[in-house]
Design a protein around this motif. Sequence first.
Motif, PDB file in Angstrom:
ATOM      1  N   MET A 107       0.807  -1.223   0.000  1.00  0.00           N
ATOM      2  CA  MET A 107       0.000   0.000   0.000  1.00  0.00           C
ATOM      3  C   MET A 107       0.844   1.280   0.000  1.00  0.00           C
ATOM      4  O   MET A 107       0.329   2.336  -0.325  1.00  0.00           O
ATOM      5  N   THR A 108       2.107   1.182   0.386  1.00  0.00           N
ATOM      6  CA  THR A 108       2.849   2.433   0.582  1.00  0.00           C
ATOM      7  C   THR A 108       3.339   3.045  -0.719  1.00  0.00           C
ATOM      8  O   THR A 108       3.588   4.233  -0.783  1.00  0.00           O
ATOM      9  N   LEU A 109       3.496   2.219  -1.753  1.00  0.00           N
ATOM     10  CA  LEU A 109       3.942   2.784  -3.024  1.00  0.00           C
ATOM     11  C   LEU A 109       2.723   3.047  -3.898  1.00  0.00           C
ATOM     12  O   LEU A 109       1.792   2.239  -3.940  1.00  0.00           O
ATOM     13  N   ASN A 110       2.732   4.169  -4.582  1.00  0.00           N
ATOM     14  CA  ASN A 110       1.602   4.523  -5.441  1.00  0.00           C
ATOM     15  C   ASN A 110       1.584   3.606  -6.660  1.00  0.00           C
ATOM     16  O   ASN A 110       2.556   3.554  -7.411  1.00  0.00           O
ATOM     17  N   PRO A 111       0.465   2.875  -6.866  1.00  0.00           N
ATOM     18  CA  PRO A 111       0.448   1.853  -7.917  1.00  0.00           C
ATOM     19  C   PRO A 111       0.585   2.411  -9.335  1.00  0.00           C
ATOM     20  O   PRO A 111       0.989   1.669 -10.231  1.00  0.00           O
ATOM     21  N   LEU A 113       2.455   5.109 -10.326  1.00  0.00           N
ATOM     22  CA  LEU A 113       3.672   5.880 -10.608  1.00  0.00           C
ATOM     23  C   LEU A 113       4.888   4.958 -10.626  1.00  0.00           C
ATOM     24  O   LEU A 113       4.982   4.038  -9.821  1.00  0.00           O
ATOM     25  N   GLN A 118       8.699   8.061  -7.914  1.00  0.00           N
ATOM     26  CA  GLN A 118       8.445   8.100  -6.477  1.00  0.00           C
ATOM     27  C   GLN A 118       9.727   8.305  -5.681  1.00  0.00           C
ATOM     28  O   GLN A 118       9.680   8.797  -4.553  1.00  0.00           O
ATOM     29  N   ALA A 171      10.796   0.858  -0.280  1.00  0.00           N
ATOM     30  CA  ALA A 171      10.360   1.843   0.714  1.00  0.00           C
ATOM     31  C   ALA A 171      11.513   2.211   1.643  1.00  0.00           C
ATOM     32  O   ALA A 171      11.701   3.380   1.995  1.00  0.00           O
TER      33      ALA A 171
ATOM     34  N   GLU B 218      -2.563   4.671   1.948  1.00  0.00           N
ATOM     35  CA  GLU B 218      -1.274   4.675   2.623  1.00  0.00           C
ATOM     36  C   GLU B 218      -0.204   5.386   1.782  1.00  0.00           C
ATOM     37  O   GLU B 218       0.691   6.023   2.320  1.00  0.00           O
ATOM     38  N   TYR B 219      -0.324   5.316   0.440  1.00  0.00           N
ATOM     39  CA  TYR B 219       0.730   5.941  -0.358  1.00  0.00           C
ATOM     40  C   TYR B 219       0.714   7.472  -0.248  1.00  0.00           C
ATOM     41  O   TYR B 219       1.740   8.107  -0.437  1.00  0.00           O
ATOM     42  N   PHE B 222       2.605   8.018   2.893  1.00  0.00           N
ATOM     43  CA  PHE B 222       4.028   7.785   2.641  1.00  0.00           C
ATOM     44  C   PHE B 222       4.637   8.964   1.886  1.00  0.00           C
ATOM     45  O   PHE B 222       5.749   9.398   2.179  1.00  0.00           O
ATOM     46  N   LYS B 226       7.635  11.483   2.977  1.00  0.00           N
ATOM     47  CA  LYS B 226       8.826  11.799   2.188  1.00  0.00           C
ATOM     48  C   LYS B 226       9.083  13.303   2.134  1.00  0.00           C
ATOM     49  O   LYS B 226      10.119  13.736   1.658  1.00  0.00           O
TER      50      LYS B 226
END
Lengths: 329, 325
Positions: A107-111, A113, A118, A171, B218-219, B222, B226
């Motif tokens: 979930m933490t990375l934008n799907p 991009l 990122q 991450a 969540e992104y 995050f 950053k």
Amino acid sequence: MTPAANAEKMLVVSGLETRFNTSRGPVAAVRDVNIEVGRGEIVGLVGESGSGKSVTGLSLMGLIDAPGEITGGRILLNGEDLRSVGGKRLRQLRGDRIAMIFQDPMMTLNPVLRIDTQMIEAIRAHDRKISREAARQRCRDALGLVGIPSPDERLLAYPHEFSGGMRQRVAIAIAMLNNPDIIIADEPTTALDVTIQAQILAEMQKLCRQRGTALIWVTHDLTVVAGLADRVYVMYAGSVVEQGPVDALLDRPIHPYTDGLIRSIPSHNEPGRPLHQIPGMTPALDRMPQGCRFHPRCARRTEGCLSEIPLMDFGGGRRARCIHPLVEG
Amino acid sequence: MTAYLLRRLGQTVVTLFVMSLLVFIGLYMIGNPVDVLISSSATPQERQAVIAAMGLDQPLWFQYWTFLSHALTGDLGKSFVYNQPALRLILSRMPATLELAFSALVLALVFGIPLGLLAGLKPKALVSRVIMVSSILGFSLPTFWIGLMMIMLFSVKLGWLPASGRGDTVNVLGVPISILTLDGLRHIALPALNLALFKISLVIRLTRAGVIECMQMEYVRFARAKGVSEARIVTVHVLKNTLIPLITVIGLEFGSVIAFAVVTETIFAWPGMGKLIIDAISVLDRPVILAYLLMTVVLFTLINLVVDIFYSVADPRVRLGEAAE
């Protein structure tokens, strides 16, 4: 406190209180939390779900979303109070001096991009003048550092092209990009396979030691902390109930709650025996017991537990909130 | 990609065939165009001659066979009324409709996305509530009534904008275009806005829902961790994720706007396909109706194809080859 006294302690949190405004009035998810982290120190923050450990981590980052808000205390990072520096300065510090990794790498990375987008934005957010090529080079190095093979190609990939463990590495690489003073890791290995978990723990520990980066590892798993941290804070129902060097705390716990946690770990020494459980459940935030919050579940409770119990010093850097300690101070 | 396109083409041919069969039988059952087309004073002999000339004396299967064999050569029959090839008739009206639909789509996006973004980012603010209530009006008020009110206000009372026609046009590659002249723009403004109102409301609601959902992801947290600025989070992280559902719905809506802009075209006397089909239905001009519906199938297929391509660009997880399997 004078700035000189803080020089050694890079992060000093004192009296932190974070509240959530619910329909039944404000409830404090975190109350009177004091944490100190030295330069390059690895600290474990342990507690059950709902103990306030994640809220504490997010509070340090200034990432508490409405309806929550920090209502008290100070968060000093290198002597700067994060609560009073204002939004602009806080944004400058976030990701640059203080970074965070979250629990679920899916979930933490934008799907939508690419990884390079990122990563580069994390550099550019703090250094507008850096050239594209220099920023790329730093991303490449960071990916290599966390053990991602052929970083040049992987920079052009999207998150769904990585496995869970690899995403968490990405991450971590992003958190390390700007060489922060401290990283807050909110259960980053919980969602991963045990083997991957062990790898990432070992690498994280190595990287932080090499670079002198301090680390707050938030987890519900005492065994993780045992091999990783220098010192441990145990949280229960929104406040720290015990803190101290990891070995002493695990060998001779002071607080009955810490003792219960340790005894709940499935042990290889006594196979076939029923697992130990702490009776009762974590109290709801809006129905906190009076005095020691653990007393309804505690076998050693007395009348005295009903009054507010301060954090008491037990020597050797150990502190606990208990008037019936398992170890005499 | 080529395999994908071929498969889509095959699907389109099948759809066209089924559509033509259904419409042909349906039109046959509705009524006899001869009753409408020939004046009641015609003699039985004249009547018989016309029926034979149109081929209406043949059995249904033979009529369909004739139509089909001609259709394969690109001939969809002649209009009973205009005595022109039906396809040419429709193609001559299509630019006007496409132009109207396209203008409405642009309006829907230009107004809908920023307003939806605003309403999604600050859901509790007064301005957001105003936007949401207005969008309910846009949904629920009938298009024809708003059209009439717009004519009353802007054309009759204020006299700012014309109420009918296309105005001056410019020929681009032999196709007349209104939006390139000032007079044409003045003419298209009201019908385009009228047609767009429903879509604006739709885009506002979709964008708002998407933004509210994405902001909790969540992104986003995050990205904040950053140190990324709020502006970049909204325009890059959130908007790009919000666009994915928007593309699908907008694509489908664009198709329906083209095919069924009938009401707006009628009210504003816009000389597009919608007006043509209404006239054709009222006199049972079978070839025109049939050609129009087949044209609609082709348009929908094309739009879906474009939507799929956009979709795969916006969402890297989607690959065209897999989508069709």
